[in-house]
Motif scaffolding. Structure first.
Motif, PDB file in Angstrom:
ATOM      1  N   LEU A 114       0.842  -1.200   0.000  1.00 31.86           N
ATOM      2  CA  LEU A 114       0.000   0.000   0.000  1.00 31.86           C
ATOM      3  C   LEU A 114       0.874   1.245   0.000  1.00 31.86           C
ATOM      4  CD1 LEU A 114      -2.769   1.339   0.062  1.00 31.86           C
ATOM      5  CD2 LEU A 114      -2.690   1.207   2.566  1.00 31.86           C
ATOM      6  N   GLY A 115       1.948   1.241   0.776  1.00 34.28           N
ATOM      7  CA  GLY A 115       2.880   2.363   0.764  1.00 34.28           C
ATOM      8  C   GLY A 115       3.442   2.610  -0.623  1.00 34.28           C
ATOM      9  N   THR A 116       3.794   1.525  -1.324  1.00 34.54           N
ATOM     10  CA  THR A 116       4.300   1.655  -2.690  1.00 34.54           C
ATOM     11  C   THR A 116       3.255   2.282  -3.602  1.00 34.54           C
ATOM     12  OG1 THR A 116       5.771  -0.246  -2.433  1.00 34.54           O
ATOM     13  CG2 THR A 116       5.165   0.368  -4.679  1.00 34.54           C
ATOM     14  N   GLN A 117       2.024   1.832  -3.483  1.00 35.45           N
ATOM     15  CA  GLN A 117       0.942   2.386  -4.298  1.00 35.45           C
ATOM     16  C   GLN A 117       0.757   3.877  -4.029  1.00 35.45           C
ATOM     17  OE1 GLN A 117      -0.898   0.747  -6.708  1.00 35.45           O
ATOM     18  NE2 GLN A 117       0.467  -0.986  -6.358  1.00 35.45           N
ATOM     19  N   LEU A 118       0.902   4.278  -2.765  1.00 32.50           N
ATOM     20  CA  LEU A 118       0.697   5.681  -2.385  1.00 32.50           C
ATOM     21  C   LEU A 118       1.930   6.539  -2.625  1.00 32.50           C
ATOM     22  CD1 LEU A 118      -1.279   5.186   0.951  1.00 32.50           C
ATOM     23  CD2 LEU A 118      -2.208   5.798  -1.296  1.00 32.50           C
ATOM     24  N   GLY A 119       3.057   5.909  -2.940  1.00 32.95           N
ATOM     25  CA  GLY A 119       4.273   6.656  -3.222  1.00 32.95           C
ATOM     26  C   GLY A 119       5.030   7.092  -1.985  1.00 32.95           C
ATOM     27  N   VAL A 120       4.866   6.345  -0.885  1.00 39.24           N
ATOM     28  CA  VAL A 120       5.617   6.652   0.341  1.00 39.24           C
ATOM     29  C   VAL A 120       6.371   5.402   0.772  1.00 39.24           C
ATOM     30  CG1 VAL A 120       4.083   8.480   1.125  1.00 39.24           C
ATOM     31  CG2 VAL A 120       3.605   6.126   1.797  1.00 39.24           C
ATOM     32  N   LYS A 121       7.507   5.610   1.406  1.00 42.66           N
ATOM     33  CA  LYS A 121       8.340   4.482   1.844  1.00 42.66           C
ATOM     34  C   LYS A 121       8.479   4.550   3.352  1.00 42.66           C
ATOM     35  CE  LYS A 121      12.730   2.152   0.930  1.00 42.66           C
ATOM     36  NZ  LYS A 121      12.077   0.869   0.620  1.00 42.66           N
ATOM     37  N   GLY A 122       7.899   3.575   4.039  1.00 42.82           N
ATOM     38  CA  GLY A 122       7.928   3.589   5.495  1.00 42.82           C
ATOM     39  C   GLY A 122       8.442   2.295   6.068  1.00 42.82           C
ATOM     40  N   GLN A 123       8.176   2.107   7.354  1.00 39.84           N
ATOM     41  CA  GLN A 123       8.561   0.884   8.032  1.00 39.84           C
ATOM     42  C   GLN A 123       7.611   0.636   9.194  1.00 39.84           C
ATOM     43  OE1 GLN A 123      12.336   1.173  10.185  1.00 39.84           O
ATOM     44  NE2 GLN A 123      12.279   3.402   9.925  1.00 39.84           N
ATOM     45  N   ALA A 124       7.563  -0.622   9.648  1.00 36.74           N
ATOM     46  CA  ALA A 124       6.687  -1.007  10.747  1.00 36.74           C
ATOM     47  C   ALA A 124       7.240  -0.464  12.060  1.00 36.74           C
ATOM     48  CB  ALA A 124       6.567  -2.526  10.807  1.00 36.74           C
ATOM     49  N   LEU A 125       6.447   0.337  12.736  1.00 36.83           N
ATOM     50  CA  LEU A 125       6.961   1.005  13.932  1.00 36.83           C
ATOM     51  C   LEU A 125       5.999   1.040  15.121  1.00 36.83           C
ATOM     52  CD1 LEU A 125       8.756   4.147  12.442  1.00 36.83           C
ATOM     53  CD2 LEU A 125       9.831   2.177  13.540  1.00 36.83           C
ATOM     54  N   PHE A 126       4.709   0.792  14.926  1.00 42.27           N
ATOM     55  CA  PHE A 126       3.789   0.995  16.039  1.00 42.27           C
ATOM     56  C   PHE A 126       2.630   0.002  15.980  1.00 42.27           C
ATOM     57  CE2 PHE A 126       1.929   3.456  12.630  1.00 42.27           C
ATOM     58  CZ  PHE A 126       0.558   3.254  12.788  1.00 42.27           C
ATOM     59  N   GLY A 127       1.849  -0.019  17.062  1.00 40.20           N
ATOM     60  CA  GLY A 127       0.662  -0.855  17.119  1.00 40.20           C
ATOM     61  C   GLY A 127       0.971  -2.274  17.553  1.00 40.20           C
ATOM     62  N   ASP A 128      -0.075  -3.056  17.746  1.00 38.70           N
ATOM     63  CA  ASP A 128       0.051  -4.446  18.154  1.00 38.70           C
ATOM     64  C   ASP A 128       0.942  -5.202  17.173  1.00 38.70           C
ATOM     65  OD1 ASP A 128      -0.585  -6.825  19.626  1.00 38.70           O
ATOM     66  OD2 ASP A 128      -1.993  -7.353  18.057  1.00 38.70           O
ATOM     67  N   GLN A 129       1.938  -5.893  17.708  1.00 35.67           N
ATOM     68  CA  GLN A 129       2.900  -6.675  16.927  1.00 35.67           C
ATOM     69  C   GLN A 129       3.612  -5.833  15.855  1.00 35.67           C
ATOM     70  OE1 GLN A 129       1.632 -10.981  16.372  1.00 35.67           O
ATOM     71  NE2 GLN A 129      -0.393 -10.055  16.688  1.00 35.67           N
ATOM     72  N   ASN A 130       3.692  -4.532  16.115  1.00 34.33           N
ATOM     73  CA  ASN A 130       4.373  -3.602  15.197  1.00 34.33           C
ATOM     74  C   ASN A 130       3.835  -3.699  13.772  1.00 34.33           C
ATOM     75  OD1 ASN A 130       5.998  -2.044  16.756  1.00 34.33           O
ATOM     76  ND2 ASN A 130       7.922  -2.959  16.111  1.00 34.33           N
ATOM     77  N   LEU A 131       2.532  -3.806  13.641  1.00 32.99           N
ATOM     78  CA  LEU A 131       1.940  -3.921  12.317  1.00 32.99           C
ATOM     79  C   LEU A 131       1.701  -2.564  11.658  1.00 32.99           C
ATOM     80  CD1 LEU A 131      -0.618  -6.774  13.058  1.00 32.99           C
ATOM     81  CD2 LEU A 131       1.378  -6.922  11.563  1.00 32.99           C
TER      82      LEU A 131
END
Length: 250
Positions: A114-131
């Motif tokens: 989804l990040g690729t589709q939106l044109g942003v590059k992120g990483q898993a950092l928060f929420g339950d099980q770091n999702l």
């Protein structure tokens, strides 16, 4: 070319590492079909419509995000569940399903894709099980972001915000029904959060915290992981692959 069913299962498990996750249902092979697999159909949900489409496509296996079995189910094979399983068994089709492991994969998973589709590059950092994923972003305001998401996904979105003109410099997201991660996204410093669904509390939180909330559709946000994984594996092992998108307005 073809691959033996258990070898394919080992490849999927090695790639997605289901043992790392506490999930809501079984990951991996949910319904056993023929031993040799040549053609894989991928989709979001193991619905009757997808199964019927896979039969028409002469699939040996189906690979999905939402399988047939979930924690807390009644357990009896009747009605709609019986019919889905009957079709799979009658046509000797394997059903592979991966839920949270498919959300989480760092390159091929739902969130990464989804990040690729939106044109942003992120990483898993928060929420339950770091999702939950977080990325730097550059949108003039929430309305511009919502319009961008709407264009990319090809469907209307729901925007809840207090200040539609506030710049979006940190974007958080988690595909599917992850509205419960909104508070964690706020704590992580997000200016806006994207997920599939919205519940009653999120509108108030958005208004009171100044962090925008975009509900872009459970199905729409999770269309990308299953075909990415299936296409990757099919390419590596010389298998045929087809993604079949069964429309769902939710």
């Amino acid at each position: 070319m073809s691959i033996e069913r258990n070898n394919l299962l080992s490849i999927f498990n090695g790639l997605l590492q289901p043992e790392r996750f506490k999930d809501y249902g079984p990951n991996g092979l949910q319904v056993e079909g023929k031993t040799e697999i040549r053609r894989i159909v991928s989709g979001v949900t193991a619905s009757r419509a997808l199964i019927e489409a896979a039969i028409d496509a002469k699939a040996d296996a189906i690979f999905v995000h939402h399988g047939l079995f979930w924690r807390g189910m009644d357990g009896r094979i009747t009605g709609w569940l019986k019919e889905r399983i009957r079709l799979l068994l009658a046509h000797d089709i394997n059903l592979f399903a991966y839920h949270l492991p498919l959300d989480a994969h760092a390159e091929l998973g739902n969130n990464a894709q989804l990040g690729t589709q939106l044109g942003v590059k992120g990483q898993a950092l928060f929420g339950d099980q770091n999702l939950g994923w977080l990325a730097d972003a550059d949108f003039a305001n929430a309305q511009e972001l919502a319009a961008h998401v709407q264009k990319v996904l090809g469907r209307n979105v729901t925007l809840a915000c207090a200040d539609a003109q506030k710049p979006i410099r940190k974007l958080a997201w988690c595909t599917g029904g992850a509205q419960g991660f909104f508070e964690a996204a706020i704590a992580a410093g997000a200016d806006a959060y994207i997920t599939g669904e919205i519940s009653e509390p999120q509108t108030h939180l958005a208004r009171e915290t100044g962090v925008s909330f975009i509900a872009a559709g459970h199905h729409a946000t999770e269309r990308y992981g299953a075909p990415a994984v299936a296409a990757y594996v099919a390419g590596e092992y010389g298998l045929e692959h087809q993604f079949i998108d069964i429309d769902n307005p939710a």
